[in-house]
Design a protein around this motif. Structure first.
Motif, PDB file in Angstrom:
ATOM      1  N   UNK A   2      -6.319   9.069   6.510  1.00 55.93           N
ATOM      2  CA  UNK A   2      -8.050   8.698   6.377  1.00 55.93           C
ATOM      3  C   UNK A   2      -8.273   8.744   4.996  1.00 55.93           C
ATOM      4  N   UNK A   3      -8.963   6.908   4.697  1.00 57.91           N
ATOM      5  CA  UNK A   3      -9.568   6.224   3.751  1.00 57.91           C
ATOM      6  C   UNK A   3     -10.461   6.205   3.751  1.00 57.91           C
ATOM      7  N   UNK A   4     -10.731   6.062   2.235  1.00 54.49           N
ATOM      8  CA  UNK A   4     -13.241   6.290   2.446  1.00 54.49           C
ATOM      9  C   UNK A   4     -12.643   4.776   1.431  1.00 54.49           C
ATOM     10  N   UNK A  79      -5.772  -2.132  -2.501  1.00 52.52           N
ATOM     11  CA  UNK A  79      -6.258  -1.432  -1.040  1.00 52.52           C
ATOM     12  C   UNK A  79      -5.660  -1.761   0.235  1.00 52.52           C
ATOM     13  N   UNK A  80      -5.150  -1.703   0.373  1.00 56.29           N
ATOM     14  CA  UNK A  80      -4.600  -2.720   1.991  1.00 56.29           C
ATOM     15  C   UNK A  80      -2.900  -2.157   2.106  1.00 56.29           C
ATOM     16  N   UNK A  81      -2.805  -1.520   0.723  1.00 59.99           N
ATOM     17  CA  UNK A  81      -1.321  -2.133   0.245  1.00 59.99           C
ATOM     18  C   UNK A  81      -0.365  -2.627   0.411  1.00 59.99           C
ATOM     19  N   UNK A  82      -1.153  -3.956  -0.215  1.00 60.94           N
ATOM     20  CA  UNK A  82      -0.477  -4.991  -0.313  1.00 60.94           C
ATOM     21  C   UNK A  82      -0.953  -5.472  -1.393  1.00 60.94           C
ATOM     22  N   UNK A  83       0.026  -4.984  -2.461  1.00 60.86           N
ATOM     23  CA  UNK A  83      -0.803  -5.377  -3.918  1.00 60.86           C
ATOM     24  C   UNK A  83       0.560  -4.279  -4.782  1.00 60.86           C
TER      25      UNK A  83
END
Ligand SMILES: N[C@@H](CCC(=O)N[C@@H](CS)C(=O)NCC(=O)O)C(=O)O
Length: 213
Positions: A2-4, A79-83
Motif C-alpha cells: 500500500x502507498x500513501x 511515485x508511479x515507478x516510471x522513473x
C-alpha cells in the motif's frame, strides 16, 4: 503493497494532449489518485493571473503549488515507478523529455498563427528543420539505449512524453507537416509509438477517457 500518496490536484486545459497529458497518463498508470482539474479555454483569461507563471500545467500537492512539466513528470514518475533510480538512466529519461520540451517550444507559435500564409511558411520551416532534427536525435537515442524504451530498457515517463509528441505529429492535425514525418525520419520512433500505445495501462486509460467524453 500500500502507498500513501500526497493529495494531488492537476490543473491543465480541457483536452487530452499538450503538456498536461504525460502527467495525467503517468498518474493513471501508477493508480495515483488525483483531481483532474480541466480548465476550459474560455475560462483561461480569468484564471491565468492566478497561476505562478501564468501558464499550465500547475499541480497542487498537499495544498502547495509546483509548476513545470518535466519537473511534474519526474515527480509523478518517481511515485508511479516510471522513473529510473540509476543516475545515468535518469539522465537518459531527462534528455528525452527535454528534447520534447525544446521541440514543443519551437512548434507552439505556429499553433496560434491566424494568417494562413504565415502559418504555412512556419510549418514548412519546422518540417524541414527542427522537427527532423529532434526526431533523428530521439530516434538515435532510442536505438543506442536498446531500441525499446528511452531509459533503462523499461517503460518510463520519458516514453510517455515522446509518445504524446509523436501522436501529435502523426495526428494529421498539423497542416503542412506530413503526417508520416515520424515514420519517414525516424522509423524506430514510429515503432516506439506503437509499443507505448499497446501498454495495457495506456490502453485502459484511453478507453476510460473515450467513455468519459
Ligand atoms: N515551461 C512550462 C511551459 C508551460 C506552458 O507554456 N504552458 C502553456 C500550455 S501547454 C500555457 O500555459 N499556455 C497558455 C498561455 O501562455 O497563456 C512547462 O514546462 O510547464
Amino acid at each position: 503493497m500500500t502507498h500513501t500518496f500526497p493529495k494531488i490536484k492537476l490543473s491543465y486545459f480541457d483536452f487530452d494532449g499538450g503538456r498536461g497529458e504525460p502527467i495525467r497518463l503517468a498518474l493513471a498508470y501508477g493508480n495515483i489518485p488525483f483531481e483532474d482539474h480541466r480548465i476550459p479555454g474560455s475560462d483561461w483569461p480569468k484564471v491565468k493571473d492566478q497561476t505562478p507563471l501564468h501558464q499550465l500545467p500547475v499541480m497542487e500537492v498537499n495544498g502547495k503549488i509546483i509548476t513545470q512539466t518535466n519537473t511534474l513528470c519526474r515527480f509523478v514518475g518517481k511515485m508511479a515507478g516510471l522513473y529510473p533510480a540509476d543516475p545515468l538512466e535518469a539522465a537518459h529519461a531527462d534528455e528525452a523529455m527535454a528534447d520534447v520540451e525544446d521541440l514543443l517550444i519551437k512548434m507552439v507559435p505556429s499553433l496560434f498563427m491566424q494568417d494562413p500564409e504565415e502559418k504555412r511558411r512556419a510549418r514548412e520551416a519546422l518540417a524541414a528543420g527542427p522537427i527532423p532534427l529532434y526526431l533523428r536525435r530521439l530516434g538515435a537515442m532510442l536505438a543506442e539505449r536498446g531500441g525499446q524504451y528511452f531509459a533503462g530498457n523499461r517503460l518510463s515517463v520519458a516514453d510517455f512524453r515522446v509518445f504524446l509528441m509523436v501522436r501529435h505529429l502523426q495526428s494529421g492535425a498539423l497542416d503542412h507537416i506530413p503526417a508520416d514525418i515520424v515514420k519517414q525520419t525516424a522509423p524506430g520512433l514510429a515503432k516506439h509509438f506503437e509499443r507505448i500505445s499497446a501498454v495495457p495501462q495506456v490502453v485502459a486509460y484511453y478507453k476510460k477517457r473515450a467513455a468519459a467524453t
